[in-house]
Design a protein around this motif. Structure first.
Motif, PDB file in Angstrom:
ATOM      1  N   PRO A  65       0.840  -1.203   0.000  1.00 18.29           N
ATOM      2  CA  PRO A  65       0.000   0.000   0.000  1.00 18.29           C
ATOM      3  C   PRO A  65       0.874   1.252   0.000  1.00 18.29           C
ATOM      4  N   THR A  66       0.491   2.208  -0.816  1.00 16.91           N
ATOM      5  CA  THR A  66       1.271   3.452  -0.946  1.00 16.91           C
ATOM      6  C   THR A  66       0.889   4.484   0.114  1.00 16.91           C
ATOM      7  N   GLY A  67      -0.217   4.256   0.817  1.00 18.74           N
ATOM      8  CA  GLY A  67      -0.738   5.254   1.735  1.00 18.74           C
ATOM      9  C   GLY A  67      -1.794   6.131   1.069  1.00 18.74           C
ATOM     10  N   GLU A  68      -1.983   5.944  -0.228  1.00 17.24           N
ATOM     11  CA  GLU A  68      -2.974   6.709  -0.979  1.00 17.24           C
ATOM     12  C   GLU A  68      -4.289   5.941  -1.052  1.00 17.24           C
ATOM     13  N   ILE A  69      -5.380   6.691  -1.175  1.00 18.02           N
ATOM     14  CA  ILE A  69      -6.694   6.131  -1.470  1.00 18.02           C
ATOM     15  C   ILE A  69      -7.092   6.714  -2.824  1.00 18.02           C
ATOM     16  N   TYR A  70      -7.500   5.851  -3.745  1.00 18.26           N
ATOM     17  CA  TYR A  70      -7.820   6.294  -5.096  1.00 18.26           C
ATOM     18  C   TYR A  70      -8.918   7.358  -5.078  1.00 18.26           C
ATOM     19  N   SER A  71      -8.724   8.378  -5.901  1.00 16.83           N
ATOM     20  CA  SER A  71      -9.723   9.428  -6.091  1.00 16.83           C
ATOM     21  C   SER A  71      -9.569   9.971  -7.509  1.00 16.83           C
ATOM     22  N   PRO A  72     -10.582  10.628  -8.036  1.00 16.24           N
ATOM     23  CA  PRO A  72     -10.450  11.247  -9.359  1.00 16.24           C
ATOM     24  C   PRO A  72      -9.296  12.255  -9.409  1.00 16.24           C
ATOM     25  N   GLU A  73      -9.049  12.950  -8.297  1.00 11.40           N
ATOM     26  CA  GLU A  73      -7.944  13.910  -8.251  1.00 11.40           C
ATOM     27  C   GLU A  73      -6.594  13.192  -8.380  1.00 11.40           C
ATOM     28  N   LEU A  74      -6.457  12.073  -7.679  1.00 11.13           N
ATOM     29  CA  LEU A  74      -5.227  11.289  -7.769  1.00 11.13           C
ATOM     30  C   LEU A  74      -5.049  10.749  -9.183  1.00 11.13           C
ATOM     31  N   ALA A  75      -6.142  10.323  -9.798  1.00 11.28           N
ATOM     32  CA  ALA A  75      -6.086   9.825 -11.179  1.00 11.28           C
ATOM     33  C   ALA A  75      -5.618  10.919 -12.139  1.00 11.28           C
ATOM     34  N   ARG A  76      -6.079  12.150 -11.929  1.00 10.47           N
ATOM     35  CA  ARG A  76      -5.635  13.263 -12.795  1.00 10.47           C
ATOM     36  C   ARG A  76      -4.156  13.562 -12.582  1.00 10.47           C
ATOM     37  N   GLU A  77      -3.696  13.392 -11.343  1.00 13.92           N
ATOM     38  CA  GLU A  77      -2.285  13.650 -11.029  1.00 13.92           C
ATOM     39  C   GLU A  77      -1.361  12.603 -11.651  1.00 13.92           C
ATOM     40  N   TYR A  78      -1.848  11.353 -11.762  1.00  8.84           N
ATOM     41  CA  TYR A  78      -1.051  10.248 -12.301  1.00  8.84           C
ATOM     42  C   TYR A  78      -1.842   9.541 -13.406  1.00  8.84           C
ATOM     43  N   PRO A  79      -2.000  10.189 -14.562  1.00  7.81           N
ATOM     44  CA  PRO A  79      -2.888   9.637 -15.598  1.00  7.81           C
ATOM     45  C   PRO A  79      -2.404   8.336 -16.239  1.00  7.81           C
ATOM     46  N   ASP A  80      -1.127   8.002 -16.102  1.00 13.76           N
ATOM     47  CA  ASP A  80      -0.605   6.805 -16.769  1.00 13.76           C
ATOM     48  C   ASP A  80      -0.467   5.590 -15.856  1.00 13.76           C
ATOM     49  N   ARG A  81      -0.874   5.697 -14.611  1.00 13.46           N
ATOM     50  CA  ARG A  81      -0.775   4.551 -13.703  1.00 13.46           C
ATOM     51  C   ARG A  81      -1.752   3.457 -14.097  1.00 13.46           C
ATOM     52  N   ASP A  82      -1.302   2.206 -13.954  1.00 15.84           N
ATOM     53  CA  ASP A  82      -2.192   1.050 -14.051  1.00 15.84           C
ATOM     54  C   ASP A  82      -2.615   0.759 -12.614  1.00 15.84           C
ATOM     55  N   TRP A  83      -3.792   1.220 -12.225  1.00 18.47           N
ATOM     56  CA  TRP A  83      -4.230   1.220 -10.840  1.00 18.47           C
ATOM     57  C   TRP A  83      -4.509  -0.192 -10.325  1.00 18.47           C
ATOM     58  N   ILE A  84      -3.881  -0.523  -9.218  1.00 16.62           N
ATOM     59  CA  ILE A  84      -4.127  -1.769  -8.497  1.00 16.62           C
ATOM     60  C   ILE A  84      -4.665  -1.343  -7.136  1.00 16.62           C
ATOM     61  N   LEU A  85      -5.945  -1.648  -6.911  1.00 19.63           N
ATOM     62  CA  LEU A  85      -6.655  -1.089  -5.765  1.00 19.63           C
ATOM     63  C   LEU A  85      -7.296  -2.161  -4.882  1.00 19.63           C
ATOM     64  N   SER A  86      -7.493  -1.812  -3.634  1.00 19.06           N
ATOM     65  CA  SER A  86      -8.315  -2.501  -2.634  1.00 19.06           C
ATOM     66  C   SER A  86      -7.779  -3.838  -2.148  1.00 19.06           C
ATOM     67  N   ARG A  87      -7.613  -4.815  -3.036  1.00 17.15           N
ATOM     68  CA  ARG A  87      -7.122  -6.143  -2.665  1.00 17.15           C
ATOM     69  C   ARG A  87      -6.356  -6.739  -3.850  1.00 17.15           C
ATOM     70  N   ILE A  88      -5.442  -7.656  -3.529  1.00 20.86           N
ATOM     71  CA  ILE A  88      -4.688  -8.399  -4.539  1.00 20.86           C
ATOM     72  C   ILE A  88      -4.782  -9.881  -4.217  1.00 20.86           C
ATOM     73  N   LEU A  89      -5.170 -10.681  -5.197  1.00 18.47           N
ATOM     74  CA  LEU A  89      -5.079 -12.141  -5.126  1.00 18.47           C
ATOM     75  C   LEU A  89      -4.039 -12.534  -6.174  1.00 18.47           C
ATOM     76  N   TRP A  90      -2.852 -12.929  -5.708  1.00 14.50           N
ATOM     77  CA  TRP A  90      -1.712 -13.213  -6.578  1.00 14.50           C
ATOM     78  C   TRP A  90      -1.799 -14.668  -7.022  1.00 14.50           C
ATOM     79  N   LEU A  91      -1.825 -14.876  -8.333  1.00 19.49           N
ATOM     80  CA  LEU A  91      -2.016 -16.214  -8.891  1.00 19.49           C
ATOM     81  C   LEU A  91      -0.707 -16.922  -9.182  1.00 19.49           C
TER      82      LEU A  91
END
Length: 154
Positions: A65-91
């Motif tokens: 976790p980066t300490g960030e919570i996804y928001s439209p403002e964060l998305a505008r600040e980092y438009p090229d991120r491939d967002w991985i949010l909330s939970r991860i199930l690693w296969l």
């Protein structure tokens, strides 16, 4: 999980469908090769679950976790991120030479089932290889499965 239908079904031991979720898999389609950007097929299992108890929308980078919570403002600040949010199930793949081992290893390719911004469409292949889900759906799934749970992708 059905790549054609862009759907993930959680099954009971007797095959009964307990839940079904829309997903978004790889824009590049199915495939197992390293660097392909494809979603791997075949028998897998959940190797690790990451994010238990964290706030919905928690942002992950390198499975932390980066300490960030996804928001439209964060998305505008980092438009090229491939967002991985909330939970991860690693296969992790179960089939040597198909989705496990040199050149085709699902685990080493960092293929996850993970949350994505709720503004992203489901039912349409758009990911870089992972399986994207709505945040509420991935949290629900995460709470119902454990490491070792079988995952079949077709």
């Amino acid at each position: 999980m059905d790549l054609t239908l862009q759907s993930l079904s959680l099954l009971a031991g007797d095959g009964q469908v307990l839940a079904a979720y829309p997903v978004s898999t790889a824009l590049n389609g199915p495939g197992e090769q390293d660097g392909s950007g494809c979603t791997p097929r075949g028998s897998h299992y959940i190797r690790a679950g990451i994010g238990a108890g964290l706030t919905p929308g928690t942002v992950f980078r390198a499975r932390r976790p980066t300490g960030e919570i996804y928001s439209p403002e964060l998305a505008r600040e980092y438009p090229d991120r491939d967002w991985i949010l909330s939970r991860i199930l690693w296969l992790c793949g179960c089939e040597w030479g198909k989705n496990r081992g040199p050149g085709v290893d699902t685990f080493r390719r960092f293929i996850y089932i993970h949350g994505t911004p709720d503004s992203e469409p489901m039912g349409v292949p758009l990911s870089h290889g992972c399986v994207r889900m709505r945040n509420a759906d991935v949290i629900d799934l995460f709470d119902r499965v454990r490491p070792g749970t079988a995952v079949f992708i077709r």
